[in-house]
Design an enzyme around this catalytic site. Structure first.
Site, mmCIF file in Angstrom:
data_model
loop_
_atom_site.group_PDB
_atom_site.id
_atom_site.type_symbol
_atom_site.label_atom_id
_atom_site.label_comp_id
_atom_site.label_asym_id
_atom_site.label_seq_id
_atom_site.Cartn_x
_atom_site.Cartn_y
_atom_site.Cartn_z
ATOM 1 C CD GLU A 99 -3.237 0.458 0.415
ATOM 2 O OE1 GLU A 99 -2.775 1.390 -0.272
ATOM 3 O OE2 GLU A 99 -4.454 0.305 0.605
ATOM 4 C CG ASP A 100 -1.062 4.531 -1.703
ATOM 5 O OD1 ASP A 100 -1.717 3.779 -0.947
ATOM 6 O OD2 ASP A 100 -1.614 5.291 -2.517
ATOM 7 C CG ASP A 103 -6.392 8.348 6.264
ATOM 8 O OD1 ASP A 103 -6.075 8.786 7.367
ATOM 9 O OD2 ASP A 103 -7.225 8.920 5.524
ATOM 10 C CG PHE A 152 -4.939 14.979 1.336
ATOM 11 C CD1 PHE A 152 -5.758 13.893 1.595
ATOM 12 C CD2 PHE A 152 -4.537 15.217 0.026
ATOM 13 C CE1 PHE A 152 -6.187 13.050 0.571
ATOM 14 C CE2 PHE A 152 -4.958 14.378 -1.006
ATOM 15 C CZ PHE A 152 -5.786 13.301 -0.724
ATOM 16 N NE ARG A 165 -3.147 8.949 -9.572
ATOM 17 C CZ ARG A 165 -3.779 8.443 -8.512
ATOM 18 N NH1 ARG A 165 -3.102 7.985 -7.481
ATOM 19 N NH2 ARG A 165 -5.097 8.386 -8.487
HETATM 20 P P1 5GP Z 1 -7.990 4.348 4.395
HETATM 21 O O1 5GP Z 1 -9.001 3.366 3.909
HETATM 22 O O2 5GP Z 1 -6.844 3.744 5.175
HETATM 23 O O3 5GP Z 1 -8.633 5.494 5.117
HETATM 24 O O4 5GP Z 1 -7.396 5.071 3.131
HETATM 25 C C1 5GP Z 1 -6.618 4.434 2.240
HETATM 26 C C2 5GP Z 1 -6.658 5.138 0.909
HETATM 27 O O5 5GP Z 1 -7.104 6.517 1.031
HETATM 28 C C3 5GP Z 1 -5.281 5.207 0.340
HETATM 29 O O6 5GP Z 1 -4.984 4.078 -0.430
HETATM 30 C C4 5GP Z 1 -5.341 6.493 -0.474
HETATM 31 O O7 5GP Z 1 -5.871 6.219 -1.739
HETATM 32 C C5 5GP Z 1 -6.314 7.378 0.271
HETATM 33 N N1 5GP Z 1 -5.658 8.339 1.175
HETATM 34 C C6 5GP Z 1 -5.686 8.356 2.528
HETATM 35 N N2 5GP Z 1 -4.962 9.373 3.030
HETATM 36 C C7 5GP Z 1 -4.442 10.016 1.954
HETATM 37 C C8 5GP Z 1 -3.563 11.148 1.805
HETATM 38 O O8 5GP Z 1 -3.095 11.800 2.753
HETATM 39 N N3 5GP Z 1 -3.257 11.493 0.523
HETATM 40 C C9 5GP Z 1 -3.724 10.827 -0.563
HETATM 41 N N4 5GP Z 1 -3.352 11.272 -1.767
HETATM 42 N N5 5GP Z 1 -4.549 9.759 -0.463
HETATM 43 C C10 5GP Z 1 -4.891 9.348 0.791
#
Ligand code: 5GP
Length: 175
Positions: A99-100, A103, A152, A165
């Site tokens: 994963e990138d 969150d 963010f 990106r």
């Molecule tokens: P989660 O389900 O853990 O809340 O979020 C995961 C996804 O939300 C990540 O794979 C990404 O696509 C997006 N995301 C969450 N935080 C960020 C952030 O700070 N920046 C960006 N660009 N995407 C985020």
């Protein structure tokens, strides 16, 4: 007309490269003889995965899944969806999710649960960045890259409405 968003560098390309090398060494140690399947979550993980796999000098396979919890913009919608399209064989394989960012953890929890039900030989989780402050439930992170504040971030594969990106550094998007 909207003013240009303000970006400030959080992690330079050199800091990211050092982190990817550290994670690659950890993964290499654990998977050298396991022929793992690395499953990357599109779109944001594509840059990280590309850099990571080029530091892994042993047999492995790569798959991609497309999940979405974010509509457009910067707030999670809270529900995760999986785009149609089959993943190859999971059963009996050593699976590493790449994963990138993690969150709230909802996306990862959904994917890990989906994969676990397909009975892999092992299932581990690697994330380049970790925004721990916003976690809504526990997710076990086996390979953790960089801790990020509750901001963010964009760049190195991460977008805001499909922009940024291609930035080589990871930046905070000042809202
Ligand atoms: P989660 O389900 O853990 O809340 O979020 C995961 C996804 O939300 C990540 O794979 C990404 O696509 C997006 N995301 C969450 N935080 C960020 C952030 O700070 N920046 C960006 N660009 N995407 C985020």
């Amino acid at each position: 007309m909207d003013s240009e968003p303000k970006l400030s560098v959080l992690f330079t390309r050199d800091e990211i490269a050092a982190t990817v090398s550290r994670l690659a060494a950890e993964i290499r140690h654990d998977y050298l003889d396991k022929n793992p399947v690395l499953i990357a979550v599109l779109k944001g993980s594509f840059v990280f995965l590309a850099d990571l796999v080029r530091q892994l000098d042993f047999p492995l396979e790569v798959e991609f899944v497309r999940l979405s919890s974010y509509g457009r913009g910067t707030e999670s919608s809270g529900t995760v969806k999986m785009a149609p399209g089959a993943l190859s064989q999971i059963k009996g394989r050593h699976i590493l999710v790449v994963e990138d960012i993690i969150d709230t953890g909802l996306t990862s929890a959904f994917l890990l649960d989906y994969l676990r039900r397909r009975k892999p030989a092992s299932l581990k989780f690697c994330t380049l960045t970790d925004k721990a402050a916003r976690r809504r439930g526990p997710v076990n992170i086996d390979y953790r890259g960089l801790a990020v504040p509750d901001k963010f971030i964009v760049g190195y594969g991460l977008d805001c409405d499909e922009r940024f990106r291609n930035l080589p550094d990871i930046c905070v998007l000042e809202q």
